[in-house]
Design an enzyme around this catalytic site. Structure first.
Site, PDB file in Angstrom:
ATOM      1  N   HIS A 150       0.735  -1.283  -0.017  1.00 17.77           N
ATOM      2  CA  HIS A 150       0.086   0.105  -0.085  1.00 17.77           C
ATOM      3  C   HIS A 150       0.963   1.243  -0.153  1.00 17.77           C
ATOM      4  O   HIS A 150       2.104   1.177   0.259  1.00 17.77           O
ATOM      5  CB  HIS A 150      -0.913  -0.088   1.303  1.00 17.77           C
ATOM      6  CG  HIS A 150      -0.060   0.042   2.444  1.00 17.77           C
ATOM      7  ND1 HIS A 150       0.491   1.177   3.365  1.00 17.77           N
ATOM      8  CD2 HIS A 150      -0.381  -0.941   3.546  1.00 17.77           C
ATOM      9  CE1 HIS A 150       0.951   0.643   4.360  1.00 17.77           C
ATOM     10  NE2 HIS A 150       0.486  -0.785   4.622  1.00 17.77           N
ATOM     11  N   ASP A 271      -4.351 -19.319  12.840  1.00 16.16           N
ATOM     12  CA  ASP A 271      -3.166 -19.929  13.326  1.00 16.16           C
ATOM     13  C   ASP A 271      -3.044 -19.449  14.732  1.00 16.16           C
ATOM     14  O   ASP A 271      -2.862 -18.142  15.149  1.00 16.16           O
ATOM     15  CB  ASP A 271      -1.927 -19.352  12.499  1.00 16.16           C
ATOM     16  CG  ASP A 271      -0.459 -20.430  13.085  1.00 16.16           C
ATOM     17  OD1 ASP A 271       0.017 -20.110  14.033  1.00 16.16           O
ATOM     18  OD2 ASP A 271      -0.164 -21.245  12.109  1.00 16.16           O
ATOM     19  N   SER A 286       2.406  -5.236   6.975  1.00 11.86           N
ATOM     20  CA  SER A 286       1.854  -5.060   5.597  1.00 11.86           C
ATOM     21  C   SER A 286       2.918  -5.437   4.363  1.00 11.86           C
ATOM     22  O   SER A 286       4.071  -5.051   4.813  1.00 11.86           O
ATOM     23  CB  SER A 286       1.935  -3.602   5.440  1.00 11.86           C
ATOM     24  OG  SER A 286       0.614  -2.943   6.204  1.00 11.86           O
TER      25      SER A 286
END
Length: 328
Positions: A150, A271, A286
């Site tokens: 991003h 998980d 990210s």
């Protein structure tokens, strides 16, 4: 030669010049997962806050705002704090040319000298940003890498930044502030700016891109998965939660959106080890690559704030198209 034979010959020629590989980018990449330090130099001076000079906030009084980008002082271009200091030397008043929400404005700022003859502007400013993220992929042929997934936003103003240049470098995770419902956690990291991994040559809504400079093995390359082949099933998220040891964690793909440019996949972390340590998706994650059926399919980009076990991911196709655009 009759017309029928001529058409057959043309058809054969066309057959041979159609490219075998229809990808607009490499069909194999090396998946990342490593924690990165990210340093970018801005091509302007950004206002990040104000301080009192005497009894007044002279910066605010001049009509300036956090997030304003100073591009000129007294009509002379400034790209750094050093250049800004030179322009205000021996001045009592300056004219700032700023950019605010794509509008160019001019503001007059009265300067104040203290008892030591130090000039006070009333402004907190910066010309660089340092943070962390995760390496998504390396193209083994071009050595172009993609990370983050991003755009880079200014923490003070939440505005997209424009960069002059930058670097990625070694960064170790030293702790995790877990995410909670309504509050995004984060990776806490230690930087080693002396160990550079590569340059930052481009930023966009799809991530940061540049030339990777460390050694790597092409044998680690795996196939790129297309969004149309992604299944609403389990996948793995590759990231670092301690030191710089990347590990694979189980997630489940919940939704697929082919119409969005950046939020293509909604997933949920299933998980238990990862949830125990992070509470869900955290800042710094990210860029973490997502792999399904042995193929890189996406990169983690955002957390669902009110349900931090869930996050969004950008399709690896969209990152590759953006990142490799410059090589063609």
């Amino acid at each position: 030669m009759n017309f029928k034979k001529m058409l057959q010959k043309i058809s054969l020629l066309l057959l041979f010049i159609i490219p075998i590989n229809t990808f607009a980018y490499s069909s194999k990449v090396i998946p990342g997962g490593e924690n990165l330090g990210i340093h970018v130099n801005l091509n302007y001076v950004s206002i990040v806050g104000f301080y009192k000079v005497g009894d007044n906030f002279i910066g605010k009084d001049a009509g300036l705002e956090v997030g304003d980008r100073i591009i000129k002082i007294n009509h002379n271009t400034v790209n750094s704090i050093e250049e800004m200091v030179k322009e205000i030397d021996n001045q009592n008043q300056i004219v700032l040319t700023i950019i605010r929400e794509n509008e160019t404005l001019e503001k007059s700022l009265n300067l104040v000298r203290d008892s030591d003859n130090v000039i006070k502007t009333g402004l907190y400013v910066k010309d660089k940003i340092t943070g962390i993220g995760t390496l998504t992929y390396i193209d083994p042929e071009t050595k172009i890498y993609g990370a983050l997934g991003h755009e880079i936003l200014d923490k003070n103003s939440s505005l997209k930044i424009e960069i002059k240049n930058g670097t990625i470098f070694k960064s170790d995770v030293v702790g995790i502030t877990p995410s909670k419902e309504g509050k995004v956690g984060e990776k806490n990291a230690k930087f080693d700016t002396n160990e550079s991994y590569g340059s930052i040559d481009k930023t966009s809504e799809e991530g940061i891109f540049g030339q990777y400079q460390k050694e790597f093995s092409k044998d680690e390359a795996i196939e790129v998965g297309r969004l149309e082949d992604v299944k609403l099933e389990e996948a793995i998220l590759r990231t670092v939660i301690q030191g710089n040891e990347k590990k694979d964690y189980k997630i489940k793909i919940l939704e697929i959106d082919k119409t969005n440019d950046t939020k293509n996949i909604l997933f949920e972390i299933i998980d238990e080890e990862l949830l125990k340590n992070t509470g869900g998706v955290v800042a710094g994650m990210s860029g973490s690559p997502i792999i399904q059926d042995g193929k890189v399919i996406a990169a983690c980009t955002h957390v669902v704030v009110n349900s931090p076990k869930k996050g969004f991911a950008i399709a690896i196709e969209n990152m590759l198209k953006e990142g490799e655009e410059g090589k063609r």
